[in-house]
Design a protein around this motif. Structure first.
Motif, mmCIF file in Angstrom:
data_model
loop_
_atom_site.group_PDB
_atom_site.id
_atom_site.type_symbol
_atom_site.label_atom_id
_atom_site.label_comp_id
_atom_site.label_asym_id
_atom_site.label_seq_id
_atom_site.Cartn_x
_atom_site.Cartn_y
_atom_site.Cartn_z
ATOM 1 N N LEU A 7 58.498 46.135 34.419
ATOM 2 C CA LEU A 7 57.109 46.577 34.830
ATOM 3 C C LEU A 7 56.375 45.164 35.600
ATOM 4 O O LEU A 7 55.621 45.287 36.476
ATOM 5 C CB LEU A 7 56.197 47.084 33.757
ATOM 6 C CG LEU A 7 56.767 48.567 33.367
ATOM 7 C CD1 LEU A 7 55.766 48.985 32.258
ATOM 8 C CD2 LEU A 7 56.696 49.348 34.637
ATOM 9 N N ARG A 8 57.002 43.950 34.924
ATOM 10 C CA ARG A 8 56.212 42.706 35.221
ATOM 11 C C ARG A 8 56.798 42.615 36.664
ATOM 12 O O ARG A 8 56.070 42.006 37.485
ATOM 13 C CB ARG A 8 56.565 41.584 34.213
ATOM 14 C CG ARG A 8 55.785 40.563 34.533
ATOM 15 C CD ARG A 8 56.268 39.366 33.602
ATOM 16 N NE ARG A 8 56.117 39.461 32.266
ATOM 17 C CZ ARG A 8 54.701 39.487 31.648
ATOM 18 N NH1 ARG A 8 53.714 39.074 32.165
ATOM 19 N NH2 ARG A 8 54.543 39.788 30.317
ATOM 20 N N ALA A 9 58.136 42.666 37.018
ATOM 21 C CA ALA A 9 58.880 42.517 38.194
ATOM 22 C C ALA A 9 57.941 43.384 39.293
ATOM 23 O O ALA A 9 57.547 42.727 40.471
ATOM 24 C CB ALA A 9 60.311 42.650 38.294
ATOM 25 N N PHE A 10 57.726 44.406 39.070
ATOM 26 C CA PHE A 10 57.098 45.520 39.887
ATOM 27 C C PHE A 10 55.674 44.819 40.385
ATOM 28 O O PHE A 10 55.304 45.160 41.515
ATOM 29 C CB PHE A 10 57.171 46.789 39.282
ATOM 30 C CG PHE A 10 55.996 47.775 39.995
ATOM 31 C CD1 PHE A 10 56.250 48.237 41.238
ATOM 32 C CD2 PHE A 10 54.939 48.403 39.160
ATOM 33 C CE1 PHE A 10 55.235 49.141 42.073
ATOM 34 C CE2 PHE A 10 54.046 48.949 39.967
ATOM 35 C CZ PHE A 10 54.113 49.377 41.187
ATOM 36 N N VAL A 11 54.824 44.613 39.249
ATOM 37 C CA VAL A 11 53.646 43.913 39.459
ATOM 38 C C VAL A 11 53.534 42.865 40.340
ATOM 39 O O VAL A 11 52.730 42.901 41.321
ATOM 40 C CB VAL A 11 52.875 44.012 38.281
ATOM 41 C CG1 VAL A 11 51.465 43.150 38.326
ATOM 42 C CG2 VAL A 11 52.492 45.181 37.582
ATOM 43 N N GLU A 12 54.443 42.020 40.052
ATOM 44 C CA GLU A 12 54.480 40.675 40.950
ATOM 45 C C GLU A 12 54.871 41.216 42.479
ATOM 46 O O GLU A 12 54.252 40.442 43.199
ATOM 47 C CB GLU A 12 55.210 39.945 40.304
ATOM 48 C CG GLU A 12 55.179 38.948 39.117
ATOM 49 C CD GLU A 12 53.832 38.223 39.176
ATOM 50 O OE1 GLU A 12 53.550 37.829 40.553
ATOM 51 O OE2 GLU A 12 53.068 38.036 38.004
ATOM 52 N N ALA A 14 54.278 43.994 43.983
ATOM 53 C CA ALA A 14 52.935 44.549 44.523
ATOM 54 C C ALA A 14 51.812 43.344 44.669
ATOM 55 O O ALA A 14 51.241 43.461 45.897
ATOM 56 C CB ALA A 14 52.543 45.569 43.525
ATOM 57 N N ASP A 15 51.708 42.580 43.809
ATOM 58 C CA ASP A 15 50.591 41.524 44.066
ATOM 59 C C ASP A 15 51.250 40.468 45.420
ATOM 60 O O ASP A 15 50.176 40.005 46.148
ATOM 61 C CB ASP A 15 50.477 40.570 42.875
ATOM 62 C CG ASP A 15 49.862 41.081 41.685
ATOM 63 O OD1 ASP A 15 49.018 42.394 41.841
ATOM 64 O OD2 ASP A 15 49.966 40.854 40.744
ATOM 65 N N HIS A 16 52.152 40.277 45.638
ATOM 66 C CA HIS A 16 52.790 39.238 46.648
ATOM 67 C C HIS A 16 52.965 40.083 47.788
ATOM 68 O O HIS A 16 52.853 39.475 48.697
ATOM 69 C CB HIS A 16 53.986 38.428 46.388
ATOM 70 C CG HIS A 16 53.820 37.568 45.092
ATOM 71 N ND1 HIS A 16 53.704 37.570 43.884
ATOM 72 C CD2 HIS A 16 53.435 36.192 45.415
ATOM 73 C CE1 HIS A 16 53.531 36.787 43.227
ATOM 74 N NE2 HIS A 16 53.268 35.585 44.131
ATOM 75 N N GLY A 17 53.150 41.457 47.826
ATOM 76 C CA GLY A 17 53.406 42.076 49.096
ATOM 77 C C GLY A 17 54.755 41.939 49.382
ATOM 78 O O GLY A 17 55.094 42.372 50.664
ATOM 79 N N ASN A 18 55.703 41.111 48.929
ATOM 80 C CA ASN A 18 57.202 41.117 49.382
ATOM 81 C C ASN A 18 57.674 40.648 48.219
ATOM 82 O O ASN A 18 57.543 40.087 47.237
ATOM 83 C CB ASN A 18 57.087 40.130 50.438
ATOM 84 C CG ASN A 18 56.792 38.767 50.090
ATOM 85 O OD1 ASN A 18 57.749 37.960 49.665
ATOM 86 N ND2 ASN A 18 55.624 38.303 50.535
ATOM 87 N N ILE A 19 59.135 40.980 48.310
ATOM 88 C CA ILE A 19 60.320 40.476 47.483
ATOM 89 C C ILE A 19 60.263 39.058 47.312
ATOM 90 O O ILE A 19 60.494 38.479 46.204
ATOM 91 C CB ILE A 19 61.421 41.205 47.582
ATOM 92 C CG1 ILE A 19 61.131 42.851 47.224
ATOM 93 C CG2 ILE A 19 62.449 40.875 46.602
ATOM 94 C CD1 ILE A 19 62.621 43.616 47.412
ATOM 95 N N SER A 34 65.256 43.402 43.855
ATOM 96 C CA SER A 34 65.227 44.758 44.361
ATOM 97 C C SER A 34 66.090 45.610 43.643
ATOM 98 O O SER A 34 65.536 46.940 43.531
ATOM 99 C CB SER A 34 66.214 44.566 45.777
ATOM 100 O OG SER A 34 65.595 43.525 46.663
ATOM 101 N N MET A 35 67.148 45.389 42.806
ATOM 102 C CA MET A 35 67.724 46.176 41.943
ATOM 103 C C MET A 35 66.976 46.622 41.019
ATOM 104 O O MET A 35 66.976 47.717 40.501
ATOM 105 C CB MET A 35 69.001 45.436 41.163
ATOM 106 C CG MET A 35 69.884 46.443 40.602
ATOM 107 S SD MET A 35 71.391 45.694 39.867
ATOM 108 C CE MET A 35 72.176 45.397 41.504
ATOM 109 N N THR A 36 65.917 45.797 40.148
ATOM 110 C CA THR A 36 65.184 46.202 39.325
ATOM 111 C C THR A 36 64.168 47.027 39.790
ATOM 112 O O THR A 36 63.843 48.249 39.113
ATOM 113 C CB THR A 36 64.262 44.973 38.749
ATOM 114 O OG1 THR A 36 65.160 44.045 38.193
ATOM 115 C CG2 THR A 36 63.121 45.348 37.641
#
Length: 309
Positions: A7-12, A14-19, A34-36
């Motif tokens: 969930l932390r990876a997803f939020v980061e 979303a916050d940055h707008g890119n992987i 990307s795998m997460t």
């Protein structure tokens, strides 16, 4: 179940707008991130981003983001509080102390101890040694600072300093005018006011004098008021005689057994909290140094020669 770090990876992302930027923030590779995200989407069964660019959340993505942000914020705050407790930077410490230590040694130490611990609360009870031992024994306080003796059933202790008792008498009395160091024989015929600190003085000469005592009190202020009024003489540890009123004076006693040993007490077999453990070691060191500066005898080591009250 979704893992917290996923969930932390997803939020980061979303916050940055890119992987790419999110992966640098999290010190992970873009492919791992990307795998997460794919694993989260597979687990939920719906996409989280509108496009592969990860710049726009889907409706489900926005819902997950809002829930995850709250969860991560609460988790991070909880971990900060847990770490602060474990590092003795926060919490609550309950201490009982004899008044002489509470007024002469604790203020300066607590000022420094609390300076770097804004989230630490301290409850301090000042009372006589008998009550201090009882409060520690019953678990009402974490630590006690009091006169200690050989009969500490259920309690562990660390001696800090030895404190001679002094005779407290009126400044205009014959005892005050008498030269040299006083002996027990000098007190014959003098009304003796007993207090909790003196009850464990084991000198036979003192015990004989104590048998005739008609007054006994536990509050030091009341004790000094009675002595000032000429109701009798009493004995107090030297540390408690630093700020006597002008009507009273303190005289040294000849008997080397006329003293107490002051130490820190805690319940035997109980694991102390991090802040209690730190306070115990820090105060013992500081109090020994301060005791030597004011002419008292610092004590290191075990429970040998723990006479006193």
């Amino acid at each position: 179940m979704l893992r917290l770090e996923a969930l932390r990876a997803f939020v980061e992302v979303a916050d940055h707008g890119n992987i790419k930027d999110a992966s640098e923030k999290l010190y992970r590779t873009p492919s791992a991130l990307s795998m997460t995200l794919k694993q989260i989407e597979d687990r939920l069964g719906c996409p989280l981003f509108e496009t592969d660019r990860k710049s726009s959340l889907t409706e489900m993505g926005r819902f997950l983001y809002d829930q995850s942000a709250v969860l991560l914020r609460d988790y991070d705050r909880a971990m900060e509080r847990i770490e602060a407790q474990s590092k003795a930077r926060s919490g609550r410490l309950r201490i009982a102390s004899v008044p002489s230590v509470a007024t002469m040694l604790l203020p300066r130490f607590l000022q420094a101890f609390l300076q770097d611990r804004p989230d630490l609360d301290i409850d301090l009870v000042d009372t006589d040694s008998t009550d201090v031992r009882l409060l520690v024994e019953t678990g009402q306080v974490d630590l006690g600072i009091a006169g200690i003796g050989p009969d500490l059933v259920g309690l562990a202790c660390e001696p800090i300093f030895r404190d001679p008792f002094k005779l407290i008498c009126r400044s205009d009395s014959a005892l005050a005018a008498k030269g040299g160091v006083l002996d027990w024989a000098d007190l014959e015929g003098e009304p003796l006011i007993m207090n909790e600190a003196t009850r464990s003085l084991r000198s036979p000469q003192f015990q004989r004098l104590a048998q005739d005592a008609r007054l006994s009190m536990r509050n030091v202020a009341s004790l000094l008021a009675m002595a000032s009024a000429g109701m009798g003489v009493t004995l107090l540890p030297a540390l408690a005689t630093a700020n006597l009123p002008a009507t009273l004076t303190a005289r040294r006693m000849q008997d080397p057994a006329c003293r107490r040993t002051v130490g820190i007490l805690w319940r035997e077999g109980k694991v102390p909290s991090p802040v209690a453990s730190l306070f115990r070691t820090s105060f013992a060191t500081a109090a020994r140094a301060q005791a030597e500066l004011i002419g008292l005898e610092a004590v290191d080591g075990g429970r040998d020669d723990l006479s006193g009250a």
